[in-house]
Write an enzyme that holds these catalytic residues in place. Sequence first.
Site, short mmCIF file in Angstrom:
data_model
loop_
_atom_site.label_atom_id
_atom_site.label_comp_id
_atom_site.label_asym_id
_atom_site.label_seq_id
_atom_site.Cartn_x
_atom_site.Cartn_y
_atom_site.Cartn_z
N TRP A 123 -8.58 -2.88 -6.90
CA TRP A 123 -9.29 -2.68 -6.04
C TRP A 123 -9.21 -3.14 -4.18
CZ3 TRP A 123 -15.19 -4.34 -8.71
CH2 TRP A 123 -15.34 -3.57 -9.09
N LYS A 124 -8.10 -4.04 -4.17
CA LYS A 124 -7.47 -4.53 -2.84
C LYS A 124 -8.75 -4.72 -1.95
CE LYS A 124 -4.22 -0.12 -2.66
NZ LYS A 124 -3.16 -0.82 -2.68
N HIS A 137 1.92 -8.51 -5.54
CA HIS A 137 2.48 -6.68 -5.24
C HIS A 137 2.80 -5.98 -3.76
CE1 HIS A 137 -0.06 -3.42 -3.92
NE2 HIS A 137 -0.63 -2.78 -5.25
N GLU A 181 1.85 -4.96 -1.08
CA GLU A 181 1.19 -5.83 -0.63
C GLU A 181 1.53 -6.98 0.30
OE1 GLU A 181 -2.19 -3.21 -1.08
OE2 GLU A 181 -1.29 -1.55 -0.73
N GLY A 222 -0.89 4.40 -2.40
CA GLY A 222 -1.59 4.66 -1.42
C GLY A 222 -0.82 6.47 -0.77
N GLY A 229 -4.26 2.18 -7.40
CA GLY A 229 -5.50 1.15 -6.60
C GLY A 229 -6.74 2.59 -6.48
N GLY A 230 -6.57 3.23 -5.45
CA GLY A 230 -7.51 4.12 -4.54
C GLY A 230 -8.89 4.64 -5.87
C1 PEP Z 1 -2.16 -0.36 -6.04
O1 PEP Z 1 -3.28 -1.03 -5.62
O2 PEP Z 1 -1.18 -0.85 -7.79
C2 PEP Z 1 -1.78 0.98 -5.83
C3 PEP Z 1 -1.11 1.91 -6.69
O3 PEP Z 1 -2.20 1.94 -5.03
P1 PEP Z 1 -2.55 2.98 -4.74
O4 PEP Z 1 -3.28 4.08 -6.49
O5 PEP Z 1 -4.10 3.57 -4.32
O6 PEP Z 1 -1.32 4.30 -4.70
#
Ligand code: PEP
Length: 256
Positions: free
Chosen positions: A11-12, A96, A98, A174, A235-236
């Site tokens: 969920w970041k 991750h 990020e 993302g 993620g999203g």
């Molecule tokens: C993630 O946050 O690990 C990710 C893969 O994000 P997304 O699915 O939004 O690309």
Amino acid sequence: MARRKFLMGNWKMYKTVGEALAFATAISESKTPLPESIDYAVAAPFTALYALRSALPENVLLGAQNAYFEQEGAFTGEVSARMLADVGVKYVIVGHSERRHVFDESDEWIRKKVHAVVQAGMLPVLCVGEDLRQRELNHTLRVCERQTLSGLAELTPEQVASSVIAYEPVWAIGSGQTPSPDDAEGVIRSIRHVVEQEKGSVAANSIRILYGGSVKPGNIAGFMQQVNIDGSLVGGASLDPASFVDLAVATAGAAQ
Ligand code: PEP
């Protein structure tokens, strides 16, 4: 033994406690239940973990997005692995992209974090993956190899066997762009080979290696049909409960 597919949401920095609880209620009451043939976790922000522990359905395990490697001390702003285990966390995302790129985490920090997570009795989800420049230079495999070997260095083969790796190309996170399922399968196969050379075949055949990066309900099946891809870190598309259920159904369908 066949590896069970694993769907993990990241969920970041999204969702207040109330929003996290609303997600838990929505998937618990969903008309389409989560298929039992696969495993689940959501990596929520620290602030929502305690409340989520008793709100998530039993088969959706609690995940965290980061942990500090020291147990306690004068480390203002950090949360230790031991503290996460105490609130019921089972999986911790480590390294991750990020964290590596926005917060400059080094391979050495990531290795210590993986070790701390295991020492605290939880399972690490070690993220590896190349950025766009590295991909263009054809360095994808060597970057993934370096990050994999370094991240797992302090673990025994038994500890590696129950760990998780997420192959997440930085340029795919993302962005709406993904490698083809065949391409991701090739990289993941080579990561598994690296694990085998370093930690032996039992560890390599047991560790789950996920694909992550712009996975959506509409494209997940292609990845999940690959023999070496054991699930997805999303993620999203994991933020919305209906989308999470759709990802789960598509994963279970592809795994049959
Ligand atoms: C993630 O946050 O690990 C990710 C893969 O994000 P997304 O699915 O939004 O690309």
